[in-house]
Design a protein around this motif. Structure first.
Motif, PDB file in Angstrom:
ATOM      1  N   LEU A  43      35.982 -32.451  18.551  1.00 15.53           N
ATOM      2  CA  LEU A  43      35.163 -33.288  18.183  1.00 15.53           C
ATOM      3  C   LEU A  43      35.531 -34.053  16.773  1.00 15.53           C
ATOM      4  CD1 LEU A  43      31.875 -33.816  16.455  1.00 15.53           C
ATOM      5  CD2 LEU A  43      32.965 -31.312  14.764  1.00 15.53           C
ATOM      6  N   ALA A  44      36.685 -33.685  16.266  1.00 14.80           N
ATOM      7  CA  ALA A  44      37.501 -35.023  15.357  1.00 14.80           C
ATOM      8  C   ALA A  44      37.934 -34.936  16.027  1.00 14.80           C
ATOM      9  CB  ALA A  44      38.697 -33.819  15.176  1.00 14.80           C
ATOM     10  N   ARG A  45      38.550 -35.912  17.731  1.00 12.62           N
ATOM     11  CA  ARG A  45      38.998 -37.110  17.971  1.00 12.62           C
ATOM     12  C   ARG A  45      37.416 -37.667  18.147  1.00 12.62           C
ATOM     13  NH1 ARG A  45      43.769 -37.175  21.606  1.00 12.62           N
ATOM     14  NH2 ARG A  45      42.566 -38.378  22.108  1.00 12.62           N
ATOM     15  N   ILE A  46      36.314 -37.893  18.591  1.00 12.33           N
ATOM     16  CA  ILE A  46      35.333 -38.196  18.324  1.00 12.33           C
ATOM     17  C   ILE A  46      34.391 -38.893  17.516  1.00 12.33           C
ATOM     18  CG2 ILE A  46      33.220 -38.148  19.285  1.00 12.33           C
ATOM     19  CD1 ILE A  46      33.312 -35.929  21.808  1.00 12.33           C
ATOM     20  N   THR A  47      34.738 -38.558  16.695  1.00 10.37           N
ATOM     21  CA  THR A  47      34.810 -38.603  15.320  1.00 10.37           C
ATOM     22  C   THR A  47      35.129 -39.562  14.126  1.00 10.37           C
ATOM     23  OG1 THR A  47      32.914 -36.768  15.119  1.00 10.37           O
ATOM     24  CG2 THR A  47      33.420 -38.141  12.887  1.00 10.37           C
ATOM     25  N   THR A  48      36.665 -39.272  14.247  1.00  7.78           N
ATOM     26  CA  THR A  48      38.051 -40.580  13.781  1.00  7.78           C
ATOM     27  C   THR A  48      38.023 -41.145  14.582  1.00  7.78           C
ATOM     28  OG1 THR A  48      39.307 -38.690  14.764  1.00  7.78           O
ATOM     29  CG2 THR A  48      38.836 -38.040  12.710  1.00  7.78           C
ATOM     30  N   SER A  80      28.773 -23.304  12.940  1.00  4.03           N
ATOM     31  CA  SER A  80      28.440 -24.412  12.724  1.00  4.03           C
ATOM     32  C   SER A  80      29.042 -24.328  11.281  1.00  4.03           C
ATOM     33  CB  SER A  80      26.905 -23.266  11.836  1.00  4.03           C
ATOM     34  OG  SER A  80      25.848 -23.350  13.445  1.00  4.03           O
ATOM     35  N   TRP A  81      29.872 -23.063  10.284  1.00 10.75           N
ATOM     36  CA  TRP A  81      30.238 -23.294   9.598  1.00 10.75           C
ATOM     37  C   TRP A  81      30.959 -24.061   9.756  1.00 10.75           C
ATOM     38  CZ3 TRP A  81      34.769 -20.446   7.380  1.00 10.75           C
ATOM     39  CH2 TRP A  81      35.358 -20.820   5.997  1.00 10.75           C
ATOM     40  N   LEU A  82      32.309 -23.925  10.454  1.00 13.32           N
ATOM     41  CA  LEU A  82      32.920 -24.409  11.022  1.00 13.32           C
ATOM     42  C   LEU A  82      33.083 -25.934  11.407  1.00 13.32           C
ATOM     43  CD1 LEU A  82      35.689 -21.909  12.739  1.00 13.32           C
ATOM     44  CD2 LEU A  82      35.668 -22.752  10.401  1.00 13.32           C
ATOM     45  N   TYR A  83      31.830 -26.096  12.298  1.00 11.35           N
ATOM     46  CA  TYR A  83      32.004 -27.812  12.375  1.00 11.35           C
ATOM     47  C   TYR A  83      31.457 -28.183  11.793  1.00 11.35           C
ATOM     48  CZ  TYR A  83      29.353 -30.914  15.487  1.00 11.35           C
ATOM     49  OH  TYR A  83      28.873 -32.445  15.691  1.00 11.35           O
ATOM     50  N   ARG A  84      30.554 -28.284  10.775  1.00  6.97           N
ATOM     51  CA  ARG A  84      30.685 -28.637   9.114  1.00  6.97           C
ATOM     52  C   ARG A  84      31.693 -29.523   8.095  1.00  6.97           C
ATOM     53  NH1 ARG A  84      26.829 -25.513   7.133  1.00  6.97           N
ATOM     54  NH2 ARG A  84      27.951 -24.861   5.424  1.00  6.97           N
ATOM     55  N   ILE A  85      32.779 -28.828   8.090  1.00  2.32           N
ATOM     56  CA  ILE A  85      33.592 -28.213   7.382  1.00  2.32           C
ATOM     57  C   ILE A  85      34.610 -29.779   8.740  1.00  2.32           C
ATOM     58  CG2 ILE A  85      36.649 -27.836   6.853  1.00  2.32           C
ATOM     59  CD1 ILE A  85      34.142 -24.888   6.095  1.00  2.32           C
ATOM     60  N   VAL A  86      34.927 -29.506   9.668  1.00  2.00           N
ATOM     61  CA  VAL A  86      35.487 -30.987  10.366  1.00  2.00           C
ATOM     62  C   VAL A  86      34.808 -31.623  10.240  1.00  2.00           C
ATOM     63  CG1 VAL A  86      36.373 -31.262  12.636  1.00  2.00           C
ATOM     64  CG2 VAL A  86      36.354 -28.473  12.243  1.00  2.00           C
ATOM     65  N   VAL A  87      33.725 -31.884  10.245  1.00  2.00           N
ATOM     66  CA  VAL A  87      32.874 -33.242  10.385  1.00  2.00           C
ATOM     67  C   VAL A  87      32.965 -33.812   8.930  1.00  2.00           C
ATOM     68  CG1 VAL A  87      30.066 -34.462  10.410  1.00  2.00           C
ATOM     69  CG2 VAL A  87      31.000 -32.983  12.261  1.00  2.00           C
ATOM     70  N   ARG A 139      27.415 -41.957  14.924  1.00  2.00           N
ATOM     71  CA  ARG A 139      28.340 -40.524  15.796  1.00  2.00           C
ATOM     72  C   ARG A 139      28.253 -39.240  15.285  1.00  2.00           C
ATOM     73  NH1 ARG A 139      32.334 -43.867  15.355  1.00  2.00           N
ATOM     74  NH2 ARG A 139      33.805 -42.272  14.484  1.00  2.00           N
ATOM     75  N   ALA A 140      28.710 -39.123  14.106  1.00  5.97           N
ATOM     76  CA  ALA A 140      27.777 -37.667  13.898  1.00  5.97           C
ATOM     77  C   ALA A 140      26.561 -36.284  14.468  1.00  5.97           C
ATOM     78  CB  ALA A 140      28.153 -37.042  12.435  1.00  5.97           C
ATOM     79  N   ALA A 141      25.384 -37.866  14.197  1.00  2.00           N
ATOM     80  CA  ALA A 141      24.222 -37.425  14.303  1.00  2.00           C
ATOM     81  C   ALA A 141      24.034 -37.223  15.892  1.00  2.00           C
ATOM     82  CB  ALA A 141      22.940 -38.530  13.722  1.00  2.00           C
ATOM     83  N   ALA A 156      21.504 -31.018   9.713  1.00  2.00           N
ATOM     84  CA  ALA A 156      21.266 -31.472   9.015  1.00  2.00           C
ATOM     85  C   ALA A 156      21.490 -30.642   7.227  1.00  2.00           C
ATOM     86  CB  ALA A 156      19.675 -31.566   8.051  1.00  2.00           C
ATOM     87  N   ARG A 157      21.542 -29.421   7.873  1.00  7.34           N
ATOM     88  CA  ARG A 157      22.570 -28.816   6.981  1.00  7.34           C
ATOM     89  C   ARG A 157      24.168 -28.794   7.493  1.00  7.34           C
ATOM     90  NH1 ARG A 157      18.628 -24.723   8.732  1.00  7.34           N
ATOM     91  NH2 ARG A 157      20.319 -23.894   9.881  1.00  7.34           N
ATOM     92  N   MET A 158      24.415 -29.543   8.045  1.00  2.00           N
ATOM     93  CA  MET A 158      25.935 -29.051   8.637  1.00  2.00           C
ATOM     94  C   MET A 158      25.992 -30.653   7.816  1.00  2.00           C
ATOM     95  SD  MET A 158      27.085 -28.418  12.322  1.00  2.00           S
ATOM     96  CE  MET A 158      25.424 -28.305  13.437  1.00  2.00           C
ATOM     97  N   LEU A 159      25.797 -31.695   7.900  1.00  2.00           N
ATOM     98  CA  LEU A 159      25.649 -32.665   7.374  1.00  2.00           C
ATOM     99  C   LEU A 159      25.598 -33.471   6.161  1.00  2.00           C
ATOM    100  CD1 LEU A 159      24.694 -35.126  10.527  1.00  2.00           C
ATOM    101  CD2 LEU A 159      27.181 -34.219   9.529  1.00  2.00           C
ATOM    102  N   GLY A 160      24.576 -32.028   5.516  1.00  2.00           N
ATOM    103  CA  GLY A 160      24.172 -32.884   4.165  1.00  2.00           C
ATOM    104  C   GLY A 160      23.531 -33.738   3.902  1.00  2.00           C
ATOM    105  N   ILE A 161      22.088 -33.738   4.904  1.00  3.15           N
ATOM    106  CA  ILE A 161      21.506 -34.702   5.051  1.00  3.15           C
ATOM    107  C   ILE A 161      20.142 -34.422   4.817  1.00  3.15           C
ATOM    108  CG2 ILE A 161      23.402 -36.757   4.926  1.00  3.15           C
ATOM    109  CD1 ILE A 161      22.340 -36.984   8.338  1.00  3.15           C
TER     110      ILE A 161
END
Length: 198
Positions: A43-48, A80-87, A139-141, A156-161
């Motif tokens: 996930l971090a590779r794809i996002t960054t 999900s919590w870990l996912y949100r923190i990584v994103v 990309r995150a969405a 939405a909860r993970m990304l805070g939007i």
């Protein structure tokens, strides 16, 4: 990502591991984080889009989760919590370093695909490159919903939007992917990307 993620020799659930960490178990958090490390790193590779940033963001996320564990509210799964923190760690790092060259992901393949394996790898590479061209928020969405399998509400909860923002960003991302992928097509492309992200 599941909520228990058990592996051989480890029968504690994610929630039990997190609670044990908060209670002082020195090894519980390491076991929990290692349980999801491959998915979180991908996930971090794809996002960054940058291997160095991905490693640094994952380390930042691990430290944040370690410190924030006592504040976990149980309003979502631990994964999900870990996912949100990584994103969030990835997006924070990208805000600090906006100009980064695109670096192809290593080993992205369509596991279990039918037909020519070489064609499957080619498809995954094309999809990965198309994902790298998306703005970070889009990309995150699309990664959260289409590749990681979270619902719009969870994303939405993970990304805070708001959920509507997730839907609009995802729709824009899928349109851009369809255009970029051309004859490959968005549904086939996203399926290939999802397989490669697992």
């Amino acid at each position: 990502m599941g909520t228990s993620g058990g592996s051989a020799g480890h029968d504690r659930t994610d929630e039990q591991l997190l609670a044990a960490h908060v209670a002082g178990d020195r090894f519980a958090f390491e076991e929990l984080f290692n349980r999801y490390h491959p998915q979180l790193y991908q996930l971090a590779r794809i996002t960054t889009r940058c291997p160095d940033d991905a490693r640094d963001a994952l380390q930042d996320a691990m430290l944040s989760a370690h410190c924030a564990a006592p504040k976990f509210r149980h309003d979502c799964s631990v994964s999900s919590w870990l996912y949100r923190i990584v994103v969030n760690a990835c997006l924070d790092r990208m805000r600090r370093h906006k100009a980064r060259p695109t670096t192809p992901l290593d080993g992205v393949a369509c596991a279990g695909s039918i037909g020519d394996p070489a064609a499957a790898v080619d498809t995954a590479i094309v999809v990965e490159r198309a994902l790298m061209c998306l703005p970070a928020d889009q990309r995150a969405a699309v990664v959260a919903v289409d590749m990681q399998g979270f619902s719009v509400a969870e994303a939405a909860r993970m990304l805070g939007i708001p959920e509507g923002t997730v839907k609009s960003r995802r729709a824009r991302a899928r349109r851009r992917l369809a255009t970029t992928l051309g004859c490959l097509g968005a549904p086939a492309g996203i399926a290939a990307a999802r397989a490669g992200a697992r």
